[in-house]
Scaffold this motif. Structure first.
Motif, PDB file in Angstrom:
ATOM      1  N   ASN A  62      56.739  11.055  47.270  1.00  0.00           N
ATOM      2  CA  ASN A  62      56.815  10.789  48.236  1.00  0.00           C
ATOM      3  C   ASN A  62      57.344  12.367  49.167  1.00  0.00           C
ATOM      4  O   ASN A  62      56.931  12.555  49.760  1.00  0.00           O
ATOM      5  CB  ASN A  62      57.189   9.245  48.479  1.00  0.00           C
ATOM      6  N   GLU A  63      58.439  12.521  48.599  1.00  0.00           N
ATOM      7  CA  GLU A  63      59.117  13.627  49.301  1.00  0.00           C
ATOM      8  C   GLU A  63      59.304  14.600  49.636  1.00  0.00           C
ATOM      9  O   GLU A  63      58.836  15.584  49.843  1.00  0.00           O
ATOM     10  CB  GLU A  63      60.694  12.547  48.985  1.00  0.00           C
ATOM     11  N   THR A  66      55.411  15.424  50.879  1.00  0.00           N
ATOM     12  CA  THR A  66      55.657  14.496  52.209  1.00  0.00           C
ATOM     13  C   THR A  66      54.508  13.520  52.617  1.00  0.00           C
ATOM     14  O   THR A  66      53.753  13.902  53.266  1.00  0.00           O
ATOM     15  CB  THR A  66      55.151  15.868  53.393  1.00  0.00           C
ATOM     16  N   LEU A  67      54.357  12.206  51.586  1.00  0.00           N
ATOM     17  CA  LEU A  67      53.633  11.481  52.185  1.00  0.00           C
ATOM     18  C   LEU A  67      54.371  10.480  53.215  1.00  0.00           C
ATOM     19  O   LEU A  67      56.125  10.243  53.328  1.00  0.00           O
ATOM     20  CB  LEU A  67      53.524  10.361  50.755  1.00  0.00           C
ATOM     21  N   ASP A  68      53.587   9.112  53.314  1.00  0.00           N
ATOM     22  CA  ASP A  68      54.111   8.602  54.228  1.00  0.00           C
ATOM     23  C   ASP A  68      54.409   7.328  53.156  1.00  0.00           C
ATOM     24  O   ASP A  68      54.361   6.955  52.074  1.00  0.00           O
ATOM     25  CB  ASP A  68      52.656   7.794  54.706  1.00  0.00           C
ATOM     26  N   LYS A  69      55.359   7.007  54.105  1.00  0.00           N
ATOM     27  CA  LYS A  69      56.611   6.588  53.651  1.00  0.00           C
ATOM     28  C   LYS A  69      55.855   4.698  53.616  1.00  0.00           C
ATOM     29  O   LYS A  69      54.954   4.583  54.172  1.00  0.00           O
ATOM     30  CB  LYS A  69      58.037   5.863  54.299  1.00  0.00           C
ATOM     31  N   GLU A  71      55.546   0.551  52.988  1.00  0.00           N
ATOM     32  CA  GLU A  71      56.545  -0.953  54.195  1.00  0.00           C
ATOM     33  C   GLU A  71      57.561  -1.109  53.227  1.00  0.00           C
ATOM     34  O   GLU A  71      58.443  -1.675  53.975  1.00  0.00           O
ATOM     35  CB  GLU A  71      55.053  -1.819  53.941  1.00  0.00           C
ATOM     36  N   ALA A  89      48.101   7.876  49.502  1.00  0.00           N
ATOM     37  CA  ALA A  89      49.806   8.067  49.724  1.00  0.00           C
ATOM     38  C   ALA A  89      50.807   6.923  48.825  1.00  0.00           C
ATOM     39  O   ALA A  89      51.889   7.912  49.234  1.00  0.00           O
ATOM     40  CB  ALA A  89      50.386   7.000  51.482  1.00  0.00           C
ATOM     41  N   SER A  90      50.347   7.413  48.087  1.00  0.00           N
ATOM     42  CA  SER A  90      50.771   7.137  46.930  1.00  0.00           C
ATOM     43  C   SER A  90      50.585   8.449  45.361  1.00  0.00           C
ATOM     44  O   SER A  90      49.287   6.927  44.730  1.00  0.00           O
ATOM     45  CB  SER A  90      51.620   5.675  46.152  1.00  0.00           C
ATOM     46  N   THR A 159      40.744  10.117  52.010  1.00  0.00           N
ATOM     47  CA  THR A 159      41.679   9.293  53.151  1.00  0.00           C
ATOM     48  C   THR A 159      40.921   8.628  54.038  1.00  0.00           C
ATOM     49  O   THR A 159      40.330   9.453  55.105  1.00  0.00           O
ATOM     50  CB  THR A 159      42.582  11.070  53.529  1.00  0.00           C
ATOM     51  N   ASP A 162      41.665   8.065  57.793  1.00  0.00           N
ATOM     52  CA  ASP A 162      41.484  10.388  58.565  1.00  0.00           C
ATOM     53  C   ASP A 162      40.196  10.942  58.272  1.00  0.00           C
ATOM     54  O   ASP A 162      39.424  11.154  58.138  1.00  0.00           O
ATOM     55  CB  ASP A 162      42.350  10.814  57.448  1.00  0.00           C
TER      56      ASP A 162
END
Length: 377
Positions: A62-63, A66-69, A71, A89-90, A159, A162
């Motif tokens: 993820n880091e 730079t993906l969305d964190k 929940e 996002a994963s 996506t 988007d």
């Protein structure tokens, strides 16, 4: 030059007829030769027996990308109570399975030696890199999503949220890090060394060495050595692979061999595909261009409207301040006049009181003299 819908469909029909006539005699014109991967390509060996399900690989992925964190934080292990798949996002997930005890297995793009996704992509947006990674070029993608259908491991995601710049997403094997001489993020962070990075040929030797050294600990099979022609991600397990969500019905034939025969027996697809998808691609790009221009126009209109509103607001504020200033001056003048009148009235009253007091004093003096005269007589 613009082309009408009628002309486009007409040319499409003409192409269908032209490609169909006499083409059926070339049933297997597509080649059955296939690429066996780069001999010096890299890969990752995932020893499932060493995985503890800490999800640190998910966090690193993820880091790095730079993906969305998410929940749910990465230190919350309850998410593994349900089976998960990779998503936009994963790029990687760890799933938990119940065998004799709990077993944890990491899932991500396997970076096939001969990728089904690349075989299905007619614009070559997906290709096998010499490092071993299957890479994606967003600038070439037309959004057909055939790669998602073709992948036997159900990996590529899209996506959908988007609408302006949709794209296909998946694990990149941290190619930028590999090119810098670094380890993939998940490999680098793994606390139990359940992930080993290296050249694929060396990883195969290591995998079989572990199996031969500990035959009671491992299934006698390196998953990914031959599946679908082989993958750059390899797996060792002490649990049957089918019990931990991994397909064992894929066989060893690479995906391009299936598509070669299929495209040869259906020549209409070969002829129709470039025309149809070129048209779709052109329409898509035109829509993107129009959308971008509309976006620019909308931003400019918004700026103009905002400026007009601001100028109007400033004008009203200026008028209000001018009126308030005039009112304040008038109030001050009125107040000063009132104070002057009040002061004059007070001075007049004081003068009257002083004059009255003086008259009283004169009268008292006269009376005093009169009384004095009488006494003397």
């Amino acid at each position: 030059m613009a082309i009408s819908r009628r002309k486009f469909l007409g040319s499409l029909g003409a192409t269908i007829g032209a490609t169909t006539t006499g083409a059926l005699t070339k049933a297997y014109s597509a080649t059955n030769k296939h690429f066996k991967g780069y001999p010096e390509g890299f890969g990752v060996l995932h020893d499932i027996t060493k995985c503890i399900g800490c999800r640190k690989c998910e966090q690193a992925c993820n880091e790095v990308n730079t993906l969305d964190k998410p929940e749910i934080p990465f230190d919350d292990l309850k998410v593994m109570d349900q089976k998960r798949r990779t998503g936009e996002a994963s790029y990687t997930v760890v799933n938990k399975f119940k065998d004799n005890s709990f077993v944890f297995a990491k899932k991500q793009c396997n970076h096939c030696q001969e990728p089904a996704c690349a075989s299905a992509c007619f614009v070559k947006a997906l290709k096998k890199d010499e490092t071993g990674a299957v890479v994606y070029d967003e600038s070439l993608c037309v959004g057909c999503r055939y790669c998602m259908v073709a992948c036997p491991f159900n990996i590529p995601a899209y996506t959908y949220n988007d609408p302006l710049t949709p794209k296909v997403t998946k694990c990149t094997m941290c190619l930028p890090r590999i090119q810098e001489g670094k380890l993939p993020g998940c490999v680098d962070i793994c606390p139990r060394e359940a992930l080993v990075f290296g050249k694929r040929k060396d990883l195969l030797k290591l995998a079989w060495k572990r199996i031969n050294k500990n035959p009671d600990q491992y299934i006698e099979h390196v998953y990914g050595e031959f599946e679908m022609g082989g993958t750059s991600w390899l797996y060792l397990s002490g649990t049957p692979f089918e019990n931990i969500g991994m397909r064992e019905d894929l066989g060893v034939t690479p995906a391009p061999q299936f598509t070669a025969g299929a495209l040869g027996t259906v020549p209409i697809v070969v002829g129709l595909w470039p025309v149809l998808l070129t048209g779709v691609y052109a329409i898509s790009k035109r829509k993107e261009k129009i959308a971008e221009q509309e976006k620019v126009d909308a931003v400019q209109a918004t700026k103009t409207l905002a400026k007009d509103e601001m100028d109007n607001a400033l004008s009203k504020l200026k008028d209000k301040m001018t009126k308030e200033k005039e009112t304040a001056i008038q109030n001050e003048v009125k107040k000063a006049l009132q104070e002057a009148v009040k002061k004059a009235e007070e001075e007049a009253k004081a003068a009257e009181e002083a004059e009255a007091a003086e008259d009283i004093e004169v009268k008292e003096d006269a009376k005093s003299k009169e009384d004095t005269g009488k006494e003397e007589e």
